[in-house]
Scaffold this motif. Structure first.
Motif, PDB file in Angstrom:
ATOM      1  N   THR A 161       0.822  -1.206   0.000  1.00  0.00           N
ATOM      2  CA  THR A 161       0.000   0.000   0.000  1.00  0.00           C
ATOM      3  C   THR A 161       0.857   1.257   0.000  1.00  0.00           C
ATOM      4  O   THR A 161       0.493   2.260   0.585  1.00  0.00           O
ATOM      5  CB  THR A 161      -0.933   0.002   1.218  1.00  0.00           C
ATOM      6  N   SER A 177       1.414   3.570  -2.051  1.00  0.00           N
ATOM      7  CA  SER A 177       0.806   4.795  -2.573  1.00  0.00           C
ATOM      8  C   SER A 177      -0.134   5.456  -1.578  1.00  0.00           C
ATOM      9  O   SER A 177      -0.567   6.593  -1.791  1.00  0.00           O
ATOM     10  CB  SER A 177       0.073   4.516  -3.880  1.00  0.00           C
ATOM     11  N   SER A 178      -0.467   4.765  -0.489  1.00  0.00           N
ATOM     12  CA  SER A 178      -1.311   5.359   0.551  1.00  0.00           C
ATOM     13  C   SER A 178      -0.518   6.252   1.496  1.00  0.00           C
ATOM     14  O   SER A 178      -1.103   7.027   2.254  1.00  0.00           O
ATOM     15  CB  SER A 178      -1.989   4.261   1.369  1.00  0.00           C
ATOM     16  N   TYR A 179       0.793   6.121   1.465  1.00  0.00           N
ATOM     17  CA  TYR A 179       1.650   6.817   2.421  1.00  0.00           C
ATOM     18  C   TYR A 179       2.213   8.116   1.850  1.00  0.00           C
ATOM     19  O   TYR A 179       2.741   8.129   0.729  1.00  0.00           O
ATOM     20  CB  TYR A 179       2.832   5.945   2.832  1.00  0.00           C
ATOM     21  N   GLY A 213       0.877  10.919  -1.370  1.00  0.00           N
ATOM     22  CA  GLY A 213       0.840   9.511  -1.755  1.00  0.00           C
ATOM     23  C   GLY A 213       0.932   9.248  -3.251  1.00  0.00           C
ATOM     24  O   GLY A 213       1.628   8.331  -3.702  1.00  0.00           O
ATOM     25  N   LEU A 259       0.529   7.767   7.198  1.00  0.00           N
ATOM     26  CA  LEU A 259      -0.843   7.621   6.686  1.00  0.00           C
ATOM     27  C   LEU A 259      -1.722   8.770   7.153  1.00  0.00           C
ATOM     28  O   LEU A 259      -2.895   8.824   6.793  1.00  0.00           O
ATOM     29  CB  LEU A 259      -1.441   6.299   7.162  1.00  0.00           C
TER      30      LEU A 259
END
Length: 124
Positions: free
Chosen positions: A28, A30-32, A53, A100
């Motif tokens: 994940t 790209s969520s960060y 992100g 996040l």
């Protein structure tokens, strides 16, 4: 949680360039939001640059604007810091961080995951 590993530090003369990389684990990425901080001997850790992100927004400390560029490749789970026109005062341990919950993107307290750091030394 994401594991971060920095690389690319080293010794360079003033005016030179380095590119730091931060490889992240997990699916994940790209969520960060991702950021770079640095800490020089005897000084507090300071913000350098951050990127959202999907890479649409980037933020820089005034001291590095126009010289450093933060980018990311979500397909490779990697963030980068291109450092040009390096100065002796850029000498520090550079840390990669992930979040996040970033809001300002510039506060270390918004980042939960950190790499081990990579040394950058700029000689005059």
């Amino acid at each position: 949680q994401v594991q971060l590993v920095e690389s690319g530090g080293g010794l360079v003369q003033a005016g030179g360039s380095l590119r730091l990389s931060c490889a992240a684990s997990g699916r994940t990425f790209s969520s960060y939001a991702m950021a770079w901080f640095r800490q020089a001997p005897g000084k507090e850790r300071e913000f350098v640059a951050a990127i959202s992100g999907r890479g649409g927004s980037a933020y820089y400390a005034d001291s590095v604007k126009g010289r450093f560029t933060i980018t990311r490749d979500n397909a490779k789970n990697t963030a980068y810091l291109q450092m040009n026109s390096l100065k002796p005062e850029d000498t520090a341990v550079y840390y990669c961080a992930a979040s996040l919950r970033a809001r300002t993107f510039m506060s270390e307290y918004e980042y939960d995951d950190w790499g081990q750091g990579t040394q950058v030394t700029v000689s005059s």
